[in-house]
Design a protein around this motif. Structure first.
Motif, PDB file in Angstrom:
ATOM      1  N   LEU A   1       0.852  -1.183   0.000  1.00 48.91           N
ATOM      2  CA  LEU A   1       0.000   0.000   0.000  1.00 48.91           C
ATOM      3  C   LEU A   1       0.887   1.232   0.000  1.00 48.91           C
ATOM      4  N   SER A   2       0.476   2.268  -0.666  1.00 45.50           N
ATOM      5  CA  SER A   2       1.281   3.497  -0.812  1.00 45.50           C
ATOM      6  C   SER A   2       2.627   3.160  -1.448  1.00 45.50           C
TER       7      SER A   2
ATOM      8  N   ASN B   1      12.248 -11.667  -6.941  1.00 42.90           N
ATOM      9  CA  ASN B   1      11.464 -12.777  -6.393  1.00 42.90           C
ATOM     10  C   ASN B   1      10.435 -13.223  -7.434  1.00 42.90           C
ATOM     11  N   PRO B   2      10.887 -13.851  -8.513  1.00 44.95           N
ATOM     12  CA  PRO B   2       9.984 -14.178  -9.619  1.00 44.95           C
ATOM     13  C   PRO B   2       8.889 -15.185  -9.272  1.00 44.95           C
ATOM     14  N   GLU B   3       9.024 -15.879  -8.153  1.00 47.06           N
ATOM     15  CA  GLU B   3       8.009 -16.847  -7.762  1.00 47.06           C
ATOM     16  C   GLU B   3       6.770 -16.189  -7.149  1.00 47.06           C
ATOM     17  N   GLY B   4       6.865 -14.902  -6.800  1.00 46.61           N
ATOM     18  CA  GLY B   4       5.747 -14.196  -6.186  1.00 46.61           C
ATOM     19  C   GLY B   4       4.945 -13.374  -7.181  1.00 46.61           C
ATOM     20  N   LYS B   5       3.747 -13.003  -6.749  1.00 50.72           N
ATOM     21  CA  LYS B   5       2.911 -12.071  -7.512  1.00 50.72           C
ATOM     22  C   LYS B   5       2.796 -10.814  -6.658  1.00 50.72           C
ATOM     23  N   PHE B   6       3.163  -9.674  -7.206  1.00 52.13           N
ATOM     24  CA  PHE B   6       3.252  -8.432  -6.457  1.00 52.13           C
ATOM     25  C   PHE B   6       2.198  -7.438  -6.932  1.00 52.13           C
ATOM     26  N   PHE B   7       1.577  -6.748  -5.971  1.00 53.20           N
ATOM     27  CA  PHE B   7       0.536  -5.774  -6.257  1.00 53.20           C
ATOM     28  C   PHE B   7       0.843  -4.494  -5.495  1.00 53.20           C
ATOM     29  N   GLY B   8       0.805  -3.371  -6.209  1.00 50.54           N
ATOM     30  CA  GLY B   8       1.056  -2.080  -5.595  1.00 50.54           C
ATOM     31  C   GLY B   8      -0.132  -1.158  -5.771  1.00 50.54           C
ATOM     32  N   PHE B   9      -0.486  -0.448  -4.711  1.00 48.31           N
ATOM     33  CA  PHE B   9      -1.593   0.496  -4.736  1.00 48.31           C
ATOM     34  C   PHE B   9      -1.104   1.854  -4.243  1.00 48.31           C
ATOM     35  N   ASP B  10      -1.545   2.912  -4.906  1.00 46.54           N
ATOM     36  CA  ASP B  10      -1.194   4.255  -4.468  1.00 46.54           C
ATOM     37  C   ASP B  10      -2.308   5.215  -4.860  1.00 46.54           C
TER      38      ASP B  10
END
Length: 103
Positions: free
Chosen positions: A28-29, A43-52
């Motif tokens: 978040l942010s 970290n290619p094994e993860g799924k990343f999400f960003g919110f701003d």
């Protein structure tokens, strides 16, 4: 902020998360996404999400990730407080993130 570091801290505190090879990570942010894009790239094994809350920063973050070829990160324009309220009111479903951090 790294997933490895967060897993380690969780284990020390008596909570040993049982993650398969893949996991979801929410920031978040996320601002301009520099940190989140770097975490996703390393970290290619993860799924990343960003919110701003700043739409221009979100667009810049998405553009940077695309330019760098980082495909396991997604950015969205959303205010963290409004997002939390929408989830708690039932307007939005509760996401199933393994990690949630506030930058």
């Amino acid at each position: 902020l790294s997933p490895t570091g967060l897993r380690y801290v969780s284990a020390i505190r008596g909570f040993a998360p049982d993650f398969a090879e893949d996991y979801t990570y929410c920031m978040l942010s996320c601002g301009d996404g520099e940190i989140l894009t770097a975490l996703a790239a390393s970290n290619p094994e993860g799924k990343f999400f960003g919110f701003d809350a700043d739409a221009a920063l979100v667009q810049a973050a998405a553009d940077r990730a695309t330019k760098l070829g980082v495909t396991n990160v997604n950015y969205a324009h959303a205010d963290a407080l409004a997002l939390a309220k929408a989830i708690s009111s039932g307007e939005l479903p509760a996401p199933g993130f393994d990690f949630v951090v506030l930058n």
